[in-house]
Design a protein around this motif. Structure first.
Motif, PDB file in Angstrom:
ATOM      1  N   LEU A 158      38.609  -0.684  12.665  1.00  0.00           N
ATOM      2  CA  LEU A 158      39.517   0.171  13.431  1.00  0.00           C
ATOM      3  C   LEU A 158      40.806   0.469  12.667  1.00  0.00           C
ATOM      4  O   LEU A 158      41.556   1.376  13.049  1.00  0.00           O
ATOM      5  CB  LEU A 158      39.878  -0.499  14.764  1.00  0.00           C
ATOM      6  N   GLY A 159      41.054  -0.288  11.615  1.00  0.00           N
ATOM      7  CA  GLY A 159      42.276  -0.102  10.845  1.00  0.00           C
ATOM      8  C   GLY A 159      43.430  -0.952  11.326  1.00  0.00           C
ATOM      9  O   GLY A 159      44.590  -0.685  10.977  1.00  0.00           O
ATOM     10  N   LEU A 160      43.144  -1.982  12.106  1.00  0.00           N
ATOM     11  CA  LEU A 160      44.186  -2.856  12.618  1.00  0.00           C
ATOM     12  C   LEU A 160      44.529  -3.931  11.596  1.00  0.00           C
ATOM     13  O   LEU A 160      43.636  -4.567  11.027  1.00  0.00           O
ATOM     14  CB  LEU A 160      43.740  -3.533  13.912  1.00  0.00           C
ATOM     15  N   ALA A 161      45.811  -4.128  11.373  1.00  0.00           N
ATOM     16  CA  ALA A 161      46.246  -5.249  10.557  1.00  0.00           C
ATOM     17  C   ALA A 161      46.068  -6.544  11.338  1.00  0.00           C
ATOM     18  O   ALA A 161      45.979  -6.539  12.568  1.00  0.00           O
ATOM     19  CB  ALA A 161      47.706  -5.070  10.152  1.00  0.00           C
ATOM     20  N   ARG A 169      51.681   1.101  18.818  1.00  0.00           N
ATOM     21  CA  ARG A 169      51.097   2.442  18.733  1.00  0.00           C
ATOM     22  C   ARG A 169      50.476   2.597  17.361  1.00  0.00           C
ATOM     23  O   ARG A 169      51.126   2.340  16.349  1.00  0.00           O
ATOM     24  CB  ARG A 169      52.154   3.518  18.979  1.00  0.00           C
ATOM     25  N   ILE A 170      49.220   3.025  17.337  1.00  0.00           N
ATOM     26  CA  ILE A 170      48.483   3.066  16.087  1.00  0.00           C
ATOM     27  C   ILE A 170      47.702   4.371  15.973  1.00  0.00           C
ATOM     28  O   ILE A 170      47.582   5.140  16.931  1.00  0.00           O
ATOM     29  CB  ILE A 170      47.482   1.897  15.988  1.00  0.00           C
ATOM     30  N   GLU A 176      32.983   8.679  12.991  1.00  0.00           N
ATOM     31  CA  GLU A 176      32.989   9.706  11.943  1.00  0.00           C
ATOM     32  C   GLU A 176      34.332   9.769  11.219  1.00  0.00           C
ATOM     33  O   GLU A 176      34.693  10.789  10.640  1.00  0.00           O
ATOM     34  CB  GLU A 176      32.620  11.074  12.536  1.00  0.00           C
ATOM     35  N   GLY A 177      35.080   8.657  11.254  1.00  0.00           N
ATOM     36  CA  GLY A 177      36.336   8.566  10.533  1.00  0.00           C
ATOM     37  C   GLY A 177      37.484   9.343  11.128  1.00  0.00           C
ATOM     38  O   GLY A 177      38.563   9.415  10.525  1.00  0.00           O
ATOM     39  N   ARG A 178      37.293   9.907  12.302  1.00  0.00           N
ATOM     40  CA  ARG A 178      38.372  10.710  12.858  1.00  0.00           C
ATOM     41  C   ARG A 178      39.500   9.811  13.366  1.00  0.00           C
ATOM     42  O   ARG A 178      39.263   8.711  13.884  1.00  0.00           O
ATOM     43  CB  ARG A 178      37.860  11.606  13.980  1.00  0.00           C
ATOM     44  N   PRO A 179      40.748  10.251  13.210  1.00  0.00           N
ATOM     45  CA  PRO A 179      41.875   9.453  13.689  1.00  0.00           C
ATOM     46  C   PRO A 179      41.933   9.423  15.206  1.00  0.00           C
ATOM     47  O   PRO A 179      41.570  10.392  15.876  1.00  0.00           O
ATOM     48  CB  PRO A 179      43.090  10.176  13.093  1.00  0.00           C
ATOM     49  N   LEU A 180      42.395   8.309  15.718  1.00  0.00           N
ATOM     50  CA  LEU A 180      42.437   8.105  17.160  1.00  0.00           C
ATOM     51  C   LEU A 180      43.823   7.567  17.503  1.00  0.00           C
ATOM     52  O   LEU A 180      44.130   6.409  17.255  1.00  0.00           O
ATOM     53  CB  LEU A 180      41.351   7.107  17.553  1.00  0.00           C
ATOM     54  N   ASP A 181      44.670   8.435  18.048  1.00  0.00           N
ATOM     55  CA  ASP A 181      46.009   8.014  18.452  1.00  0.00           C
ATOM     56  C   ASP A 181      45.910   7.160  19.708  1.00  0.00           C
ATOM     57  O   ASP A 181      45.382   7.611  20.733  1.00  0.00           O
ATOM     58  CB  ASP A 181      46.898   9.236  18.724  1.00  0.00           C
ATOM     59  N   ALA A 182      46.418   5.946  19.640  1.00  0.00           N
ATOM     60  CA  ALA A 182      46.209   5.012  20.745  1.00  0.00           C
ATOM     61  C   ALA A 182      47.327   3.977  20.805  1.00  0.00           C
ATOM     62  O   ALA A 182      48.058   3.764  19.832  1.00  0.00           O
ATOM     63  CB  ALA A 182      44.863   4.301  20.587  1.00  0.00           C
ATOM     64  N   VAL A 183      47.419   3.352  21.959  1.00  0.00           N
ATOM     65  CA  VAL A 183      48.216   2.146  22.140  1.00  0.00           C
ATOM     66  C   VAL A 183      47.264   0.964  22.181  1.00  0.00           C
ATOM     67  O   VAL A 183      46.229   1.014  22.859  1.00  0.00           O
ATOM     68  CB  VAL A 183      49.030   2.202  23.449  1.00  0.00           C
ATOM     69  N   VAL A 184      47.575  -0.080  21.436  1.00  0.00           N
ATOM     70  CA  VAL A 184      46.824  -1.320  21.556  1.00  0.00           C
ATOM     71  C   VAL A 184      47.336  -2.012  22.820  1.00  0.00           C
ATOM     72  O   VAL A 184      48.388  -2.639  22.813  1.00  0.00           O
ATOM     73  CB  VAL A 184      47.023  -2.227  20.330  1.00  0.00           C
ATOM     74  N   ASP A 185      46.629  -1.842  23.917  1.00  0.00           N
ATOM     75  CA  ASP A 185      47.128  -2.390  25.180  1.00  0.00           C
ATOM     76  C   ASP A 185      46.733  -3.846  25.370  1.00  0.00           C
ATOM     77  O   ASP A 185      47.290  -4.532  26.234  1.00  0.00           O
ATOM     78  CB  ASP A 185      46.679  -1.532  26.373  1.00  0.00           C
ATOM     79  N   PHE A 186      45.792  -4.348  24.542  1.00  0.00           N
ATOM     80  CA  PHE A 186      45.374  -5.749  24.647  1.00  0.00           C
ATOM     81  C   PHE A 186      44.792  -6.161  23.302  1.00  0.00           C
ATOM     82  O   PHE A 186      44.024  -5.416  22.694  1.00  0.00           O
ATOM     83  CB  PHE A 186      44.317  -5.913  25.742  1.00  0.00           C
ATOM     84  N   ARG A 187      45.185  -7.362  22.854  1.00  0.00           N
ATOM     85  CA  ARG A 187      44.532  -7.897  21.667  1.00  0.00           C
ATOM     86  C   ARG A 187      44.680  -9.407  21.620  1.00  0.00           C
ATOM     87  O   ARG A 187      45.768  -9.951  21.764  1.00  0.00           O
ATOM     88  CB  ARG A 187      45.108  -7.308  20.381  1.00  0.00           C
ATOM     89  N   ASN A 188      43.545 -10.061  21.448  1.00  0.00           N
ATOM     90  CA  ASN A 188      43.510 -11.480  21.115  1.00  0.00           C
ATOM     91  C   ASN A 188      42.266 -11.695  20.251  1.00  0.00           C
ATOM     92  O   ASN A 188      41.602 -10.715  19.884  1.00  0.00           O
ATOM     93  CB  ASN A 188      43.549 -12.356  22.384  1.00  0.00           C
TER      94      ASN A 188
END
Length: 243
Positions: A158-161, A169-170, A176-188
């Protein structure tokens, strides 16, 4: 050996009790999977369940004594909803209980951690997308996605560090490699949630419990196509694991 379990959570959400009730009982696929409930006590629910309490918008309980899983013989979901701020927000108590018949520690750990992610997704839905038509898609990764480090590979794809946390905001790398403007609303280490202007995209690290990585897409765009989303993200997930 069979053993009872209980997973209880309480939280406040910026939505009316009626909005929370509708989200839980209409089963459109806006935050969970699509499901249908017969709106009365004694009514039928999904997976052979029965509605024990139906008191809108205050109390909803659904119970199944024939779960259909080899590791579980009883399942009950109980929701109590109370108004806050003169009905402009709601306090929710959620209790998931039942009996696991095998592999208790692993089953309980998986259910407990999934509960936190699902209830977070419920809050995201009622806050940002309540009542909007949705196209729901869900899919699982290939056998390679059961590996111990599989979910870390999903984050990298996903391209997340490694230090990208909830609230960031990422621009993710989507199908297909398309960019996806998004907020990471949850991560663990077990789950990733992305929220775009039109969708909630959820990534499940079920490899931690011996199952494939999963994805669900809740797409609220006017032209949303569930089958297209399923195929696109399936190809993306297969590509992560060179399947």
């Amino acid at each position: 050996m069979s053993k009872e379990f209980e997973i209880a959570r309480e939280f406040e959400v910026d939505a009316s009790p009626e909005e929370v009730w509708d989200a839980i009982t209409t089963g459109t696929g806006g935050w969970l999977w699509p499901s249908e409930f017969e709106p009365r006590e004694g009514g039928a629910g999904p997976f052979g369940s029965t509605i024990v309490n139906w008191d809108p918008p205050h109390r909803f309980t659904v119970r199944s004594e024939d779960v259909g899983f080899p590791t579980q013989s009883l399942n009950q979901l109980d929701h109590t909803i109370e108004p806050r701020e003169e009905g402009r927000s709601a306090w929710v108590r959620y209790v998931h209980s039942g009996i696991f018949t095998d592999d208790w520690d692993n089953q309980y750990d998986g259910a407990s951690k999934h509960t936190d992610f699902y209830l977070h997704t419920l809050r995201e839905y009622v806050t940002h997308f309540a009542g909007r038509p949705v196209a729901f898609a869900t899919l699982n990764g290939p056998e390679a996605s059961t590996a111990a480090d599989a979910f870390a590979a999903v984050g990298r794809a996903l391209g997340l560090a490694d230090d990208t946390a909830g609230g960031a905001r990422i621009q993710a790398r989507g199908p297909e490699g398309r960019p996806l403007d998004a907020v990471v609303d949850f991560r663990n280490p077990y789950f990733i949630g992305l929220r775009t202007d039109h969708a909630l995209i959820r990534f499940f690290g079920r490899n931690h419990w011996g199952a494939p990585v999963g994805i669900s897409v809740h797409d609220f765009a006017p032209d949303a196509d569930a089958k297209h989303n399923e195929l696109a993200w399936q190809n993306w997930l297969n590509g992560v694991f060179n399947a």
